[in-house]
Enzyme design. Sequence first.
Site, mmCIF file in Angstrom:
data_model
loop_
_atom_site.group_PDB
_atom_site.id
_atom_site.type_symbol
_atom_site.label_atom_id
_atom_site.label_comp_id
_atom_site.label_asym_id
_atom_site.label_seq_id
_atom_site.Cartn_x
_atom_site.Cartn_y
_atom_site.Cartn_z
ATOM 1 N N ASP A 198 -4.627 22.219 48.228
ATOM 2 C CA ASP A 198 -3.410 21.414 48.286
ATOM 3 C C ASP A 198 -3.136 20.852 46.891
ATOM 4 O O ASP A 198 -4.020 20.842 46.032
ATOM 5 C CB ASP A 198 -3.565 20.286 49.317
ATOM 6 C CG ASP A 198 -2.219 19.869 49.919
ATOM 7 O OD1 ASP A 198 -1.164 20.301 49.395
ATOM 8 O OD2 ASP A 198 -2.221 19.118 50.909
ATOM 9 N N ASP A 199 -1.893 20.382 46.701
ATOM 10 C CA ASP A 199 -1.550 19.832 45.390
ATOM 11 C C ASP A 199 -2.241 18.502 45.152
ATOM 12 O O ASP A 199 -2.707 18.219 44.053
ATOM 13 C CB ASP A 199 -0.024 19.728 45.204
ATOM 14 C CG ASP A 199 0.684 19.029 46.355
ATOM 15 O OD1 ASP A 199 0.027 18.633 47.344
ATOM 16 O OD2 ASP A 199 1.917 18.880 46.280
ATOM 17 N N ASP B 139 -3.866 11.964 49.040
ATOM 18 C CA ASP B 139 -3.456 10.562 48.864
ATOM 19 C C ASP B 139 -4.217 9.696 49.868
ATOM 20 O O ASP B 139 -5.295 9.181 49.569
ATOM 21 C CB ASP B 139 -1.936 10.465 49.047
ATOM 22 C CG ASP B 139 -1.386 9.086 48.731
ATOM 23 O OD1 ASP B 139 -2.109 8.085 48.937
ATOM 24 O OD2 ASP B 139 -0.232 8.981 48.287
HETATM 25 O O1 LIG Z 1 -3.409 12.637 51.718
HETATM 26 P P1 LIG Z 1 -2.105 12.446 52.405
HETATM 27 O O2 LIG Z 1 -1.685 11.004 52.505
HETATM 28 O O3 LIG Z 1 -2.044 13.137 53.728
HETATM 29 O O4 LIG Z 1 -0.963 13.051 51.476
HETATM 30 C C1 LIG Z 1 -1.107 14.274 50.795
HETATM 31 C C2 LIG Z 1 -0.099 15.282 51.286
HETATM 32 O O5 LIG Z 1 1.236 14.754 51.087
HETATM 33 C C3 LIG Z 1 2.028 15.739 50.424
HETATM 34 O O6 LIG Z 1 2.573 16.676 51.334
HETATM 35 P P2 LIG Z 1 3.808 16.301 52.251
HETATM 36 O O7 LIG Z 1 3.300 15.891 53.607
HETATM 37 O O8 LIG Z 1 4.706 15.330 51.571
HETATM 38 O O9 LIG Z 1 4.582 17.663 52.492
HETATM 39 P P3 LIG Z 1 4.958 18.887 51.557
HETATM 40 O O10 LIG Z 1 3.697 19.410 50.958
HETATM 41 O O11 LIG Z 1 5.578 19.846 52.503
HETATM 42 O O12 LIG Z 1 5.921 18.407 50.525
HETATM 43 C C4 LIG Z 1 1.034 16.486 49.564
HETATM 44 O O13 LIG Z 1 1.532 17.801 49.268
HETATM 45 C C5 LIG Z 1 -0.191 16.547 50.444
HETATM 46 O O14 LIG Z 1 -0.169 17.667 51.300
HETATM 47 N N1 LIG Z 2 5.043 14.166 45.709
HETATM 48 C C1 LIG Z 2 4.119 13.360 46.270
HETATM 49 N N2 LIG Z 2 3.851 13.483 47.586
HETATM 50 C C2 LIG Z 2 2.909 12.656 48.084
HETATM 51 N N3 LIG Z 2 2.444 12.554 49.348
HETATM 52 C C3 LIG Z 2 1.533 11.555 49.363
HETATM 53 N N4 LIG Z 2 1.389 11.007 48.147
HETATM 54 C C4 LIG Z 2 2.246 11.682 47.327
HETATM 55 C C5 LIG Z 2 2.547 11.564 45.925
HETATM 56 O O1 LIG Z 2 2.009 10.732 45.163
HETATM 57 N N5 LIG Z 2 3.508 12.433 45.460
HETATM 58 MG MG LIG Z 3 1.767 18.711 51.201
#
Ligand SMILES: O=P(O)(O)OC[C@H]1O[C@H](OP(=O)(O)OP(=O)(O)O)[C@H](O)[C@@H]1O
Ligand SMILES: Nc1nc2[nH]cnc2c(=O)[nH]1
Ligand SMILES: [Mg+2]
Length: 220
Positions: free
Chosen positions: A155-156, A159
């Site tokens: 994952d990117d 958080d």
């Molecule tokens: O540790 P956490 O609090 O769960 O947050 C981390 C996740 O939040 C973001 O995804 P998001 O759910 O915004 O969706 P996306 O990747 O589709 O943009 C990010 O890409 C992680 O997958």
């Molecule tokens: N883009 C983005 N998505 C999130 N989802 C949870 N934390 C983050 C953050 O710091 N940046």
């Molecule tokens: Mg995500």
Amino acid sequence: MCKLTIRVARERLVAKSPDVLTPPLGSLAYLNNATALSPIRTAAMTTKDESRLPHEKGFHISWDQIHRDSRALAWRLDGKGPDNGGWKAIVAITRGGMAPAMIVARELDIRTVDTISVISYYSGGGAADKRREAKVLKSPDAAMMGDGTGILVIDDLVDSGKTLELVRAQYPNAHFATVYAKPEGEPQVDTFITGVSQDTWIFFPWDMALQYVEPYRGKD
Ligand SMILES: O=P(O)(O)OC[C@H]1O[C@H](OP(=O)(O)OP(=O)(O)O)[C@H](O)[C@@H]1O
Ligand SMILES: Nc1nc2[nH]cnc2c(=O)[nH]1
Ligand SMILES: [Mg+2]
């Protein structure tokens, strides 16, 4: 008085910007650079909010930066898989994990790439009761996944850790890797490259566009 404070902070931040902190590509120091970075001042921080310094609003990642950091993640994972150092497959957590997963797959020559689609949202009643929840919308191939052994889940960022916690519960033997990590989520991630403070929002290049920004000292 206020202006002076901000200027001093700005100069300190410029000196500590990620580009300056980042050692040369491929060096051991680069790979060990999992320290908290001070976010840099960029365009989106010009919104007026006198209660916060500009740098407190966000850490803006360019395409170049995510490419370099994802490559660093790949090199750190190289040779660490359970099959003579090799990995069976990569699973990207959509959507943010897809770009880093592609870069890692290329670096490590892993041809089997699947996805797990996770959506996260806030639930609960009032502000004090809000909880982060996550739900799987689409799973990767079950036969390939097994208990996760040999699978690199990417994952990117992590958080709160809710997203990884959910995926880890299904594939306890997988290896979980993110490019960026905030302290609350660190227990959920096995390997990451850069630590970011909890109160920092990370902006990714796929969420941004170049735009005009007023000079720091304002217009004439
Ligand atoms: O540790 P956490 O609090 O769960 O947050 C981390 C996740 O939040 C973001 O995804 P998001 O759910 O915004 O969706 P996306 O990747 O589709 O943009 C990010 O890409 C992680 O997958
Ligand atoms: N883009 C983005 N998505 C999130 N989802 C949870 N934390 C983050 C953050 O710091 N940046
Ligand atoms: Mg995500």
